[in-house]
Design an enzyme around this catalytic site. Structure first.
Site, PDB file in Angstrom:
ATOM      1  N   THR A  65       0.689  -1.281  -0.053  1.00  0.00           N
ATOM      2  CA  THR A  65       0.034  -0.051  -0.021  1.00  0.00           C
ATOM      3  C   THR A  65       0.791   1.026  -0.070  1.00  0.00           C
ATOM      4  OG1 THR A  65      -1.698   1.257   1.357  1.00  0.00           O
ATOM      5  CG2 THR A  65      -0.034  -0.307   2.649  1.00  0.00           C
ATOM      6  N   ASP A  66       0.298   2.337  -0.540  1.00  0.00           N
ATOM      7  CA  ASP A  66       0.957   3.652  -0.393  1.00  0.00           C
ATOM      8  C   ASP A  66       0.984   4.242   0.991  1.00  0.00           C
ATOM      9  OD1 ASP A  66      -1.589   4.156  -0.304  1.00  0.00           O
ATOM     10  OD2 ASP A  66      -1.658   5.778  -1.637  1.00  0.00           O
ATOM     11  N   GLU A  67       0.245   3.605   1.871  1.00  0.00           N
ATOM     12  CA  GLU A  67       0.096   4.142   3.343  1.00  0.00           C
ATOM     13  C   GLU A  67       1.476   3.925   4.161  1.00  0.00           C
ATOM     14  OE1 GLU A  67      -3.459   3.791   5.555  1.00  0.00           O
ATOM     15  OE2 GLU A  67      -4.689   3.079   3.847  1.00  0.00           O
ATOM     16  N   LYS A  70       2.250  -3.193   7.362  1.00  0.00           N
ATOM     17  CA  LYS A  70       2.578  -3.463   6.010  1.00  0.00           C
ATOM     18  C   LYS A  70       4.201  -2.918   5.814  1.00  0.00           C
ATOM     19  CE  LYS A  70       0.354  -4.558   3.068  1.00  0.00           C
ATOM     20  NZ  LYS A  70       0.253  -6.086   2.334  1.00  0.00           N
ATOM     21  N   TYR A 105      -2.027  -0.451  11.000  1.00  0.00           N
ATOM     22  CA  TYR A 105      -1.806  -1.125   9.552  1.00  0.00           C
ATOM     23  C   TYR A 105      -0.904  -0.860   8.697  1.00  0.00           C
ATOM     24  CZ  TYR A 105      -3.254  -1.579   4.624  1.00  0.00           C
ATOM     25  OH  TYR A 105      -3.047  -1.576   3.498  1.00  0.00           O
TER      26      TYR A 105
END
Length: 358
Positions: A135-137, A165, A161
Site C-alpha cells: 500500500t501507499d500508506e 505493511k 495497519y
C-alpha cells in the site's frame, strides 16, 4: 513448474478481481488460499467455483505445513500475496491482529516459498516470482503541494495497519537481498470497484445511501486520496509479474486525487441518476462525524516508473469507474446483504456509533 499461480487472499476484494481476471482469459491455472476472515468471501469467486483450472483452499498463510504441501503439489510458477488485514480503523482497535497476519504471516510464507524455490531447477528458479501486494500508506502522509510518493520515498507509517505493511515490505526486500529470492513489491493507492467489503468508504456510502442511512464522513471530508479502479490495479500486477525486475518496487496509482467529500458527492450524483428517490438527492444524507486518530491527510502516487519502464497506464477515468462500481452494487444486492449480517454489523456499531453521537 506448472502454468499455475498461487494467490493468497484471493477471496478478498483485490485478490478475487485478480483471480477472476486470470481465469476469464485462461492466462494461468490458479490455486487460491484464503483464511476466509471477515473480508474474505467465497461469493466473490462464484464465477470460478466449477472451473477445473481453479482450486480453492481454506487456510492461513502462516500455516507452513499447508503452504509447503500446496507448493509441492501444484508447483506454481509464481506466488502473489494479497493476504492482509487492511482496514485502518480495525488496526486502531486491534493492532495485534495486523501483526499476526501482515508481519508474522508474511514471514512464514516467505520461509515456505524460499524452501520451495531452492528445490527448483536452475531454470525454474530463474523464472519463478514472489509478488507482494502492499500500500501507499507505508510512505506516511503528504501536505498540499508536496510531490507524490515515489519508490524511493522513505517509509513513515502512521497507523498500526501501515506499520504492519511496512514491516512486511521490508521482510520481502530482505529475502531478496539475503537469499536471492526473486521478489517484487507493488505499492498501490486507494482501490475501489466491485466486491469491496462495505466498511470501506465507497461501498459503505453506496449501501448506506440505498438504505436511506446517514453517510458518515470523517472530519470535514478534506482528506485526499489517489483513487485506482481495481481492474486497473490487477492489470498492473500482471504487468509487474511478467516484466518487473526482481528486487524492485513499483508504485501503482490512478492519477486521480480527490477529497473524501468529493467522492461522496460523486457517488450521490450517480445514485441520483440511476435510482432517484422522491425524498430528494442522496447528498442530504451526508453527516460529518468525529475524525479517526492519526488520519493521514493526503496520499498521492507517482507512477512514472511503472509507466516508463513497463508501459502500464490506468484505463478507467474516475467517472467511468465509479459508475461501473455503483452499477455492480445495484446488480448484486444478495452479495451485499450476505456480508452485512452478523460480525459486520457489530463492527459498524463499534466504529461509527460513537462518532455519529459526537
Amino acid at each position: 513448474m506448472n502454468n499455475c499461480i498461487l494467490v493468497t487472499g484471493g477471496a478478498g476484494f483485490i485478490g478475487s478481481c485478480f483471480v477472476l481476471g486470470l481465469r476469464n482469459l485462461r492466462k494461468a491455472n490458479v490455486v487460491t488460499l484464503d483464511k476466509l476472515t471477515y473480508a474474505g468471501n467465497l461469493m466473490s469467486l462464484r464465477d470460478v467455483e466449477d472451473d477445473p483450472g481453479h482450486v480453492f483452499v481454506r487456510g492461513d498463510i502462516g500455516d507452513l505445513a499447508l503452504l509447503g504441501a500446496l507448493l509441492a503439489e501444484h508447483r506454481p510458477k509464481a506466488v502473489i500475496n494479497f493476504a492482509a488485514e487492511t482496514h485502518v480503523d480495525r488496526s486502531i482497535h486491534d493492532p495485534a491482529a495486523f501483526v499476526r497476519t501482515n508481519v508474522d504471516g508474511t514471514c512464514g510464507m516467505l520461509a515456505a516459498v524460499l524452501a520451495y524455490w531452492r528445490a527448483l531447477s536452475q531454470s525454474e528458479r530463474h523464472e519463478f516470482r514472489f509478488l507482494h501486494v502492499s500500500t501507499d500508506e507505508v510512505y506516511g502522509a503528504l501536505k498540499l503541494g508536496e510531490p507524490a510518493f515515489t519508490e524511493s520515498t522513505s517509509y513513515a507509517p502512521n497507523s498500526p495497519y501501515s506499520a504492519s505493511k511496512a514491516a512486511s515490505d521490508h521482510f520481502v526486500r530482505a529475502y531478496h537481498h539475503s537469499y536471492g529470492l526473486p521478489t517484487l513489491v507493488t505499492n498501490c493507492s486507494n482501490n475501489y470497484g466491485p466486491r469491496q467489503f462495505p466498511e470501506k468508504l465507497i461501498p459503505l456510502m453506496i449501501t448506506n445511501a440505498l438504505a436511506e442511512k446517514p453517510l458518515p464522513v470523517y472530519g470535514q471530508g478534506r482528506n485526499i486520496r489517489d483513487w485506482l479502479y481495481v481492474a486497473d490495479h490487477c492489470e498492473a500486477i500482471e504487468v509487474v509479474l511478467e516484466r518487473g525486475i526482481p528486487g524492485q518496487t513499483y508504485n501503482i496509482g490512478g492519477r486521480c486525487e480527490k477529497t473524501n467529500v468529493e467522492i461522496v458527492h460523486a457517488l450521490c450524483s450517480v445514485l441520483d441518476d440511476l435510482v432517484p428517490t422522491s425524498r430528494g438527492p442522496y447528498s442530504r444524507l451526508i453527516r460529518f462525524v468525529s475524525d479517526r486518530p492519526g488520519h493521514d491527510f493526503r496520499y498521492a502516487i507517482n507512477i512514472s516508473k511503472i509507466s516508463i519502464e513497463l508501459g502500464w497506464q490506468p484505463r478507467e477515468t474516475f467517472e467511468s469507474g465509479i459508475r461501473k462500481t455503483v452499477e455492480w452494487y445495484l446488480a448484486n444486492k444478495p452479495w451485499v446483504e450476505a456480508i452485512q449480517r452478523g460480525e459486520y454489523r457489530s463492527w459498524i456499531e463499534t466504529n461509527y456509533a460513537s462518532r455519529m453521537r459526537d
